[in-house]
Design a protein around this motif. Structure first.
Motif, PDB file in Angstrom:
ATOM      1  N   LEU A  59      81.254  31.689  62.191  1.00  0.00           N
ATOM      2  CA  LEU A  59      82.568  31.090  61.986  1.00  0.00           C
ATOM      3  C   LEU A  59      82.598  30.256  60.715  1.00  0.00           C
ATOM      4  O   LEU A  59      83.517  30.377  59.894  1.00  0.00           O
ATOM      5  N   ILE A  60      81.607  29.391  60.537  1.00  0.00           N
ATOM      6  CA  ILE A  60      81.605  28.466  59.408  1.00  0.00           C
ATOM      7  C   ILE A  60      81.223  29.171  58.107  1.00  0.00           C
ATOM      8  O   ILE A  60      81.856  28.974  57.069  1.00  0.00           O
ATOM      9  N   GLY A  61      80.189  30.007  58.188  1.00  0.00           N
ATOM     10  CA  GLY A  61      79.664  30.581  56.963  1.00  0.00           C
ATOM     11  C   GLY A  61      80.444  31.768  56.442  1.00  0.00           C
ATOM     12  O   GLY A  61      80.561  31.951  55.228  1.00  0.00           O
ATOM     13  N   LEU A  62      80.996  32.574  57.340  1.00  0.00           N
ATOM     14  CA  LEU A  62      81.634  33.822  56.909  1.00  0.00           C
ATOM     15  C   LEU A  62      83.130  33.867  57.183  1.00  0.00           C
ATOM     16  O   LEU A  62      83.916  34.141  56.270  1.00  0.00           O
ATOM     17  N   VAL A  63      83.525  33.593  58.420  1.00  0.00           N
ATOM     18  CA  VAL A  63      84.937  33.734  58.777  1.00  0.00           C
ATOM     19  C   VAL A  63      85.809  32.770  57.981  1.00  0.00           C
ATOM     20  O   VAL A  63      86.857  33.166  57.439  1.00  0.00           O
ATOM     21  N   ALA A  64      85.397  31.514  57.878  1.00  0.00           N
ATOM     22  CA  ALA A  64      86.198  30.530  57.126  1.00  0.00           C
ATOM     23  C   ALA A  64      86.343  30.952  55.665  1.00  0.00           C
ATOM     24  O   ALA A  64      87.420  30.806  55.064  1.00  0.00           O
ATOM     25  N   TYR A  65      85.281  31.476  55.100  1.00  0.00           N
ATOM     26  CA  TYR A  65      85.305  31.922  53.706  1.00  0.00           C
ATOM     27  C   TYR A  65      86.274  33.088  53.528  1.00  0.00           C
ATOM     28  O   TYR A  65      87.106  33.101  52.609  1.00  0.00           O
ATOM     29  N   LEU A  66      86.173  34.076  54.415  1.00  0.00           N
ATOM     30  CA  LEU A  66      87.012  35.264  54.296  1.00  0.00           C
ATOM     31  C   LEU A  66      88.478  34.960  54.582  1.00  0.00           C
ATOM     32  O   LEU A  66      89.371  35.544  53.955  1.00  0.00           O
ATOM     33  N   VAL A  67      88.731  34.057  55.515  1.00  0.00           N
ATOM     34  CA  VAL A  67      90.123  33.669  55.782  1.00  0.00           C
ATOM     35  C   VAL A  67      90.725  32.983  54.562  1.00  0.00           C
ATOM     36  O   VAL A  67      91.863  33.265  54.168  1.00  0.00           O
ATOM     37  N   GLY A  68      89.957  32.073  53.954  1.00  0.00           N
ATOM     38  CA  GLY A  68      90.450  31.429  52.741  1.00  0.00           C
ATOM     39  C   GLY A  68      90.727  32.432  51.640  1.00  0.00           C
ATOM     40  O   GLY A  68      91.757  32.354  50.953  1.00  0.00           O
ATOM     41  N   ALA A  69      89.834  33.409  51.475  1.00  0.00           N
ATOM     42  CA  ALA A  69      90.039  34.433  50.452  1.00  0.00           C
ATOM     43  C   ALA A  69      91.268  35.280  50.752  1.00  0.00           C
ATOM     44  O   ALA A  69      92.049  35.604  49.842  1.00  0.00           O
ATOM     45  N   ALA A  70      91.457  35.638  52.017  1.00  0.00           N
ATOM     46  CA  ALA A  70      92.605  36.465  52.382  1.00  0.00           C
ATOM     47  C   ALA A  70      93.931  35.757  52.101  1.00  0.00           C
ATOM     48  O   ALA A  70      94.937  36.403  51.783  1.00  0.00           O
ATOM     49  N   LEU A  71      93.941  34.427  52.193  1.00  0.00           N
ATOM     50  CA  LEU A  71      95.179  33.677  51.953  1.00  0.00           C
ATOM     51  C   LEU A  71      95.583  33.678  50.485  1.00  0.00           C
ATOM     52  O   LEU A  71      96.780  33.582  50.170  1.00  0.00           O
ATOM     53  N   THR A  72      94.627  33.767  49.577  1.00  0.00           N
ATOM     54  CA  THR A  72      94.946  33.625  48.163  1.00  0.00           C
ATOM     55  C   THR A  72      94.880  34.927  47.370  1.00  0.00           C
ATOM     56  O   THR A  72      95.311  34.957  46.217  1.00  0.00           O
ATOM     57  N   VAL A  73      94.348  35.988  47.958  1.00  0.00           N
ATOM     58  CA  VAL A  73      94.358  37.275  47.251  1.00  0.00           C
ATOM     59  C   VAL A  73      95.775  37.698  46.865  1.00  0.00           C
ATOM     60  O   VAL A  73      96.010  38.121  45.721  1.00  0.00           O
ATOM     61  N   PRO A  74      96.776  37.605  47.768  1.00  0.00           N
ATOM     62  CA  PRO A  74      98.134  37.980  47.360  1.00  0.00           C
ATOM     63  C   PRO A  74      98.656  37.148  46.183  1.00  0.00           C
ATOM     64  O   PRO A  74      99.337  37.682  45.302  1.00  0.00           O
ATOM     65  N   ALA A  75      98.329  35.855  46.159  1.00  0.00           N
ATOM     66  CA  ALA A  75      98.775  35.020  45.040  1.00  0.00           C
ATOM     67  C   ALA A  75      98.145  35.496  43.731  1.00  0.00           C
ATOM     68  O   ALA A  75      98.796  35.542  42.685  1.00  0.00           O
ATOM     69  N   GLY A  76      96.862  35.874  43.789  1.00  0.00           N
ATOM     70  CA  GLY A  76      96.214  36.401  42.599  1.00  0.00           C
ATOM     71  C   GLY A  76      96.830  37.703  42.141  1.00  0.00           C
ATOM     72  O   GLY A  76      97.002  37.934  40.937  1.00  0.00           O
ATOM     73  N   LEU A  77      97.177  38.576  43.080  1.00  0.00           N
ATOM     74  CA  LEU A  77      97.777  39.853  42.731  1.00  0.00           C
ATOM     75  C   LEU A  77      99.146  39.690  42.090  1.00  0.00           C
ATOM     76  O   LEU A  77      99.515  40.434  41.176  1.00  0.00           O
ATOM     77  N   VAL A  78      99.913  38.701  42.564  1.00  0.00           N
ATOM     78  CA  VAL A  78     101.279  38.517  42.063  1.00  0.00           C
ATOM     79  C   VAL A  78     101.304  37.662  40.797  1.00  0.00           C
ATOM     80  O   VAL A  78     101.938  38.017  39.798  1.00  0.00           O
ATOM     81  N   LEU A  79     100.628  36.522  40.845  1.00  0.00           N
ATOM     82  CA  LEU A  79     100.690  35.587  39.726  1.00  0.00           C
ATOM     83  C   LEU A  79      99.643  35.863  38.651  1.00  0.00           C
ATOM     84  O   LEU A  79      99.815  35.458  37.500  1.00  0.00           O
ATOM     85  N   GLY A  80      98.556  36.515  39.027  1.00  0.00           N
ATOM     86  CA  GLY A  80      97.469  36.741  38.098  1.00  0.00           C
ATOM     87  C   GLY A  80      97.861  37.452  36.813  1.00  0.00           C
ATOM     88  O   GLY A  80      97.478  37.014  35.721  1.00  0.00           O
ATOM     89  N   PRO A  81      98.623  38.559  36.886  1.00  0.00           N
ATOM     90  CA  PRO A  81      98.971  39.243  35.642  1.00  0.00           C
ATOM     91  C   PRO A  81      99.826  38.403  34.695  1.00  0.00           C
ATOM     92  O   PRO A  81      99.759  38.571  33.482  1.00  0.00           O
ATOM     93  N   ARG A  82     100.633  37.496  35.224  1.00  0.00           N
ATOM     94  CA  ARG A  82     101.490  36.672  34.369  1.00  0.00           C
ATOM     95  C   ARG A  82     100.787  35.411  33.891  1.00  0.00           C
ATOM     96  O   ARG A  82     100.996  34.978  32.770  1.00  0.00           O
ATOM     97  N   PHE A  83      99.976  34.817  34.751  1.00  0.00           N
ATOM     98  CA  PHE A  83      99.297  33.569  34.403  1.00  0.00           C
ATOM     99  C   PHE A  83      97.802  33.678  34.722  1.00  0.00           C
ATOM    100  O   PHE A  83      97.293  32.941  35.573  1.00  0.00           O
ATOM    101  N   PRO A  84      97.095  34.592  34.076  1.00  0.00           N
ATOM    102  CA  PRO A  84      95.689  34.812  34.458  1.00  0.00           C
ATOM    103  C   PRO A  84      94.807  33.601  34.247  1.00  0.00           C
ATOM    104  O   PRO A  84      93.952  33.296  35.088  1.00  0.00           O
ATOM    105  N   THR A  85      95.014  32.880  33.145  1.00  0.00           N
ATOM    106  CA  THR A  85      94.153  31.725  32.875  1.00  0.00           C
ATOM    107  C   THR A  85      94.424  30.601  33.858  1.00  0.00           C
ATOM    108  O   THR A  85      93.490  29.982  34.384  1.00  0.00           O
ATOM    109  N   ALA A  86      95.691  30.334  34.132  1.00  0.00           N
ATOM    110  CA  ALA A  86      96.038  29.260  35.063  1.00  0.00           C
ATOM    111  C   ALA A  86      95.505  29.553  36.462  1.00  0.00           C
ATOM    112  O   ALA A  86      94.953  28.668  37.130  1.00  0.00           O
TER     113      ALA A  86
END
Length: 214
Positions: A59-86
């Protein structure tokens, strides 16, 4: 008679292949941090240090990490091409905070928070990397293959390097060892951002067959 010229708009340029290296570097650090707390036998020095059960470690080592990643992948996909450095710099800040929390944690709660923050940063960086690669017009195949190979290598090196360091010096140093790479990634992304701004300020060529300016 004064004629107002039509506004000249710059078409959205496709990213250059080298722009992928900024968020890609951050994503590789995050992937390394994901597996660095484990050994290939499934055990962990963190589990022994905090006297965690196998389910708690999962739970602590893997699930929490993957849940956090899953929450921000969509933001990276949408905002990343327009503001990659930010996005990449924000991801590195989240990774930095997550690493510090995990390194200095004295209980499972802080360790859980650290892993979740690191996951947030990794997800944003990975989403931005994927989005930039899909928009490349040149060398897409080469960049895709190289990025995938480095991602697999980072995941495989995590348990090896993590075990070597943690058994000799403790698991906290494994987390702290990523800080120099995070700082290097900040510099790389800053340089890429400056280069991108410089190229964006180049003069726009006149529109062919367009109305003459007064």
């Amino acid at each position: 008679m004064h004629v107002t010229p039509p506004p000249v708009t710059r078409p959205v340029a496709a990213p250059a292949w080298w722009q992928v290296s900024g968020p890609g570097f951050a994503a590789l650090i995050g992937l390394f941090a994901l597996t660095a707390i484990y050994r290939f036998d499934g055990g962990s020095e963190i589990q022994r240090a905090f006297d965690l059960s196998g389910q708690s470690l999962l739970l602590i080592g893997l699930v929490a990490y993957l849940v956090g990643a899953a929450l921000t992948v969509p933001a990276g996909l949408v905002l990343g091409p327009r503001f990659p450095t930010a996005v990449a710099i924000s991801a590195l800040v989240a990774l930095f905070l997550g690493v510090l929390l995990a390194a200095f944690a004295n209980d499972g709660t802080l360790l859980l928070a650290g892993r979740a923050f690191a996951g947030l940063g990794t997800g944003a960086a990975a989403g931005t990397t994927v989005a930039l690669i899909t928009k490349l017009r040149e060398r897409r195949g080469v960049v895709t293959g190289l990025t995938a190979a480095l991602a697999v290598l980072a995941l495989l090196l995590g348990p090896v390097v993590g075990r070597l360091i943690s058994e000799a010096l403790g698991f906290r140093l494994v987390q702290l060892a990523t800080i120099p790479f995070l700082l290097a990634a900040l510099v790389v992304n800053a340089v890429i951002g400056i280069a991108g701004l410089t190229s964006a300020k180049r003069p726009v060529p006149p529109v062919p067959n367009g109305p003459p300016y007064p």
